[in-house]
Scaffold this motif. Structure first.
Motif: not given
Ligand code: F6P
Length: 319
Positions: A176-182, A217-223
């Motif tokens: 999710i992080a990768l797709a939404s971040g891009i 913006i830094v998008v970070v996955a909860e993991g």
């Protein structure tokens, strides 16, 4: 087969209702009765069964969540719980089962198949972390929700010239992080599959500011770890004014996208066909836009992993 069961289990995902509807309607067209099992494996152990017909699934295709409800059942993880589930299914005359859910739910399906039940899994989780399918039901909707939130945050981040850390879901997966971040144009994307390199983060954020960028913006996955700690460390190193937003469960709810409704409709219908054709311990999957059915157990042992090309693309586009 005259009677089959369907359940949703684990974390809910937008599009689960569209899958339930497709199962019920495809089965009805083939003259097969469908029993809905409430609260996933918990309902299976308790015998919480409800007869469904085409009318019972009217007006649900566009609704988030799951009308069958969902739960995580500790009892079902025990051998005694599984034996009780099989007894209940036999008692109700349910000859095959369709399980709609993510990794844990599909593991449960394999356990039941080992006990002789015909089971077909439908991959549904916003995490998109199931090997063998390009997409799981709910991922597209969750990514859309995350991107909408990122775009909103971008506006306020620009006005205040701030750095934002946005945490998206994915306890073990950065999909999710990768797709939404891009798609959301993030400067940095942090995912559990790759180590966090603070020197690189600082370099990239400072380069952006020098080029005249007003926000980052830094998008970070909860993991990856605590978004607040990551935010503090970035603020300490860059001296940029930073804020943290945790998107949380808003990513799990809401109207499923057309993509998810279509995917769920195709997978739900195919799952019925596979079950009636005698398939067991199978998973229906979407691969290169074709619906396939695959042997379930090896898929659960395999790791989906991140597409390295997509990860590299994220780095190139954030330059
Ligand atoms: O499986 C989907 C998921 O949303 C994960 O990304 C997240 O870690 C987890 O579920 C949280 O689930 P819950 O809050 O329901 O325990």
């Amino acid at each position: 087969m005259h009677t089959i069961g369907v359940l949703t289990s684990g974390g809910d995902a937008p599009g689960m209702n569209a899958a339930i509807r497709a199962v019920v309607r495809r089965a009805a067209a083939l003259g097969v009765e469908v029993i809905g099992i409430a609260r996933g494996y918990a309902g299976l152990v308790q015998g919480d069964f409800h007869r469904l017909n085409s009318g019972s699934v009217t007006d649900i295709i566009h609704r988030g969540g799951t009308v069958l409800l969902t739960a995580r059942s500790a009892e079902f993880r025990t051998k005694a719980g599984q034996a009780k589930a099989i007894d209940n299914l036999n008692h109700e005359g349910i000859e095959g089962l369709i399980v709609i859910g993510g990794d844990g739910s599909l593991h449960g399906a394999v356990e039941l198949a080992k006990m002789g039940l015909s089971v077909v899994g439908i991959p549904a989780t916003i995490d998109n972390d199931i090997a063998g399918t390009d997409y799981t039901i709910g991922f597209d909707t969750a990514v859309g929700t995350a991107v909408e939130a990122i775009n909103r945050i971008c506006d306020t981040a620009t006005s205040h010239e701030r750095n934002f850390i946005i945490e998206v879901m994915g306890r073990h997966s950065g999909q999710i992080a990768l797709a939404s971040g891009i798609a959301g144009g993030a400067e940095i994307i942090l995912i559990p599959e790759y180590p966090v390199d603070y020197d690189l983060i600082v370099e990239r954020l400072e380069r952006g500011r020098k080029r005249g960028k007003l926000h980052s913006i830094v998008v970070v996955a909860e993991g990856v770890g605590s978004a607040f700690e990551i935010g503090r460390e970035i603020a300490r190193r860059t001296r940029l004014e930073s804020r943290v937003t945790i998107l949380g469960h808003i990513q799990r709810g809401g109207t499923p996208t057309a993509f998810d409704c279509l995917l769920a409709s195709k997978l739900g219908a195919r799952a019925v066909e596979v079950l009636l054709a005698g398939g067991s311990s199978r998973m229906v999957a979407s691969v290169a836009n074709k619906i396939l059915d695959l042997d379930l157990e090896p898929l659960l042992k395999a790791k989906k992993g991140i597409d390295p090309e997509l990860y590299r693309l994220a780095e190139v586009l954030a330059l």
